[in-house]
Design an enzyme around this catalytic site. Structure first.
Site, PDB file in Angstrom:
ATOM      1  N   LYS A   1      -3.632  36.527 118.475  1.00 10.83           N
ATOM      2  CA  LYS A   1      -4.438  36.549 120.008  1.00 10.83           C
ATOM      3  C   LYS A   1      -3.329  35.397 121.010  1.00 10.83           C
ATOM      4  O   LYS A   1      -2.603  34.689 119.358  1.00 10.83           O
ATOM      5  CB  LYS A   1      -6.558  35.712 119.683  1.00 10.83           C
ATOM      6  CG  LYS A   1      -5.750  34.996 119.257  1.00 10.83           C
ATOM      7  CD  LYS A   1      -7.737  34.194 119.338  1.00 10.83           C
ATOM      8  CE  LYS A   1      -7.660  32.877 118.821  1.00 10.83           C
ATOM      9  NZ  LYS A   1      -9.194  32.123 118.026  1.00 10.83           N
TER      10      LYS A   1
ATOM     11  N   ARG B   1     -20.681  29.437 121.736  1.00 14.26           N
ATOM     12  CA  ARG B   1     -19.863  29.841 122.512  1.00 14.26           C
ATOM     13  C   ARG B   1     -19.581  31.148 122.955  1.00 14.26           C
ATOM     14  O   ARG B   1     -19.746  31.713 123.875  1.00 14.26           O
ATOM     15  CB  ARG B   1     -18.448  29.556 122.114  1.00 14.26           C
ATOM     16  CG  ARG B   1     -16.593  29.367 122.687  1.00 14.26           C
ATOM     17  CD  ARG B   1     -15.699  29.053 121.573  1.00 14.26           C
ATOM     18  NE  ARG B   1     -15.281  30.304 120.216  1.00 14.26           N
ATOM     19  CZ  ARG B   1     -14.503  29.718 119.886  1.00 14.26           C
ATOM     20  NH1 ARG B   1     -13.665  28.964 120.127  1.00 14.26           N
ATOM     21  NH2 ARG B   1     -14.116  30.984 119.136  1.00 14.26           N
TER      22      ARG B   1
ATOM     23  N   TYR C   1      11.448   7.062 133.018  1.00 12.91           N
ATOM     24  CA  TYR C   1      10.683   6.996 133.440  1.00 12.91           C
ATOM     25  C   TYR C   1       9.653   5.630 133.128  1.00 12.91           C
ATOM     26  O   TYR C   1       8.785   5.883 132.991  1.00 12.91           O
ATOM     27  CB  TYR C   1       9.666   8.148 134.520  1.00 12.91           C
ATOM     28  CG  TYR C   1      10.175   9.082 134.718  1.00 12.91           C
ATOM     29  CD1 TYR C   1      10.640   8.722 135.668  1.00 12.91           C
ATOM     30  CD2 TYR C   1      10.664  10.461 134.301  1.00 12.91           C
ATOM     31  CE1 TYR C   1      11.781   9.948 136.820  1.00 12.91           C
ATOM     32  CE2 TYR C   1      11.514  11.613 134.789  1.00 12.91           C
ATOM     33  CZ  TYR C   1      11.636  10.771 136.267  1.00 12.91           C
ATOM     34  OH  TYR C   1      12.522  11.890 137.158  1.00 12.91           O
TER      35      TYR C   1
ATOM     36  N   MET D   1      10.098  16.421 132.110  1.00 11.88           N
ATOM     37  CA  MET D   1      10.059  18.145 132.086  1.00 11.88           C
ATOM     38  C   MET D   1      11.367  18.659 131.126  1.00 11.88           C
ATOM     39  O   MET D   1      10.198  19.263 130.302  1.00 11.88           O
ATOM     40  CB  MET D   1      10.414  18.468 133.063  1.00 11.88           C
ATOM     41  CG  MET D   1      10.053  19.338 133.652  1.00 11.88           C
ATOM     42  SD  MET D   1      10.282  20.396 135.387  1.00 11.88           S
ATOM     43  CE  MET D   1       8.899  19.384 136.341  1.00 11.88           C
TER      44      MET D   1
HETATM   45  C1  LIG Z   1      -9.144  32.016 116.942  1.00  6.86           C
HETATM   46  C2  LIG Z   1     -10.435  32.726 115.404  1.00  6.86           C
HETATM   47  C3  LIG Z   1     -10.341  33.053 114.919  1.00  6.86           C
HETATM   48  C4  LIG Z   1      -8.872  32.266 113.840  1.00  6.86           C
HETATM   49  O1  LIG Z   1      -9.711  31.139 113.493  1.00  6.86           O
HETATM   50  P1  LIG Z   1      -7.660  30.391 112.885  1.00  6.86           P
HETATM   51  O2  LIG Z   1      -8.367  28.940 112.850  1.00  6.86           O
HETATM   52  O3  LIG Z   1      -6.769  29.473 114.135  1.00  6.86           O
HETATM   53  O4  LIG Z   1      -7.956  30.444 111.626  1.00  6.86           O
HETATM   54  C5  LIG Z   1     -11.073  33.502 114.217  1.00  6.86           C
HETATM   55  N1  LIG Z   1     -12.024  34.420 114.389  1.00  6.86           N
HETATM   56  C6  LIG Z   1     -12.567  33.760 116.217  1.00  6.86           C
HETATM   57  C7  LIG Z   1     -13.791  34.186 116.442  1.00  6.86           C
HETATM   58  C8  LIG Z   1     -11.532  33.217 116.486  1.00  6.86           C
HETATM   59  O5  LIG Z   1     -11.548  32.488 117.974  1.00  6.86           O
END
Ligand SMILES: *Cc1c(COP(=O)(O)O)cnc(C)c1O
Length: 339
Positions: free
Chosen positions: A32, A127, A236, A284
């Site tokens: 992802k 979640r 800054y 930046m």
């Molecule tokens: C992002 C995610 C993972 C991978 O998690 P890591 O901690 O990066 O290994 C697996 N399952 C779900 C549902 C996730 O959202």
């Protein structure tokens, strides 16, 4: 000139194989967010070559993009399930949504009857996923995978791991393959492995996979160097004041490149194995570094290397390795090695 971000595809493949060797079940790969910011177009084929056949993305759009890089045989699961507007993408990309709610189940059955799907169930993170009570209402279901996600897997002693594991036992009634563990869950041992694991961060060299091979190397070119006298300030807000005659190098990258402002006056850059403190605020496009203790200032200073991992840098910036990786900006020259 812009900085160079080197991404080691062989290290990603090694990490996948090492995580796979820790279990007796299938090992998937979570790609992802553009493979945690490292480039799904390069990372996914390297994972396929290493042996990964099952991939996970957050969104249908990411699944469509991923399909182009892994070919028709890869299995692609979508964590967000079937959202409004996803119908065409799910069928065109041959994606398998992990349905998260009774609404999503109804939407999917109406719009894509007969297509394969999985389920995400909530075992305590609150979640995404169906509540176990809702599953009783859902009627006849034949998912091809049932997953849940651990909220505390990076803290092995946390009691919620065992309670989520116990709750997940409910999923056995589906007679489908089960998946509970991301990287952290793999570390928790065999009880947590089930039929397929879903590592993400461990593939990319991050904790909680402590033995991961580092994947990213980021070197920032030095634009100029100057002498600063005692009492002069840098950057800054004049937040850093020289307490000795100092040499300050200004390097080419800043918070627009994901080197977040919270690193100011806290992180290190490295000349090989020699740490050089960031002084003053991160700008930046620029970071100022105290190189007084170097005999000679190199052309580049490293901010991610074998001497400072994504988790080391994250600690200095008050965040986690995941955020360091996914923040790495679009302005770097990206160099892929291996694969
Ligand atoms: C992002 C995610 C993972 C991978 O998690 P890591 O901690 O990066 O290994 C697996 N399952 C779900 C549902 C996730 O959202």
């Amino acid at each position: 000139m812009r900085a160079t971000l080197t991404i080691d595809l062989d290290a990603i493949a090694d990490n996948w194989r090492a995580l796979d060797a820790m279990t007796n079940c299938e090992t998937g790969a979570v790609v992802k967010a553009d493979a945690y910011g490292l480039g799904v177009a390069q990372v996914a084929p390297a994972l396929w070559k290493a042996g990964a056949r099952t991939f996970f993305v957050a969104l249908a759009e990411e699944g469509i993009e991923l399909r182009r890089h892994v070919g028709p045989e890869a299995k692609i699961y979508v964590f967000a399930g079937h959202m409004l507007g996803d119908r065409v993408m799910i069928s065109a990309g041959d994606l398998v949504p992990l349905l998260n709610s009774l609404d999503q189940i109804a939407r999917f059955k109406e719009r894509l009857p007969g297509r394969p799907y999985g389920l995400q169930i909530d075992t305590g993170m609150n979640r995404l996923g169906l509540e176990i009570a809702e599953l009783v209402e859902a009627g006849d279901l034949s998912p091809e995978l049932v997953i849940s996600h651990l909220a505390c897997a990076d803290t092995p002693e946390h009691p919620q791991n065992a309670s989520q594991l116990a709750a997940f036992g409910f999923a056995r009634q589906f007679n489908a393959p089960l998946s509970l563990s991301a990287t952290g869950g793999i570390m928790l041992g065999q009880d947590y492995h089930f039929d397929i694991t879903r590592p993400g961060i461990g593939l990319y060299g991050g904790l909680p996979f402590a033995d991961a091979t580092p994947v990213v190397h980021l070197s920032l070119p030095v634009i100029q160097e100057r002498e600063v006298a005692v009492g002069e300030t840098v950057g800054y807000g004049a937040t850093w004041v020289a307490e000795r005659p100092s040499f300050i190098a200004t390097v080419s990258a800043g918070y627009a490149d994901g080197l977040i402002r919270a690193m100011g006056n806290r992180a290190m850059l490295y000349a090989g194995d020699v740490p050089c403190p960031v002084v003053g605020r991160v700008s930046m496009d620029l970071i100022t570094v105290d190189v007084t203790d170097l005999r000679e200032t190199p052309d580049e200073l490293d901010i991610l290397s074998a001497y400072q991992t994504i988790d080391d840098l994250a600690a200095a910036a008050g965040t986690i390795g995941y955020e360091i990786l996914t923040s790495l900006g679009a302005r770097y020259h990206r160099r892929y090695v291996g694969g």
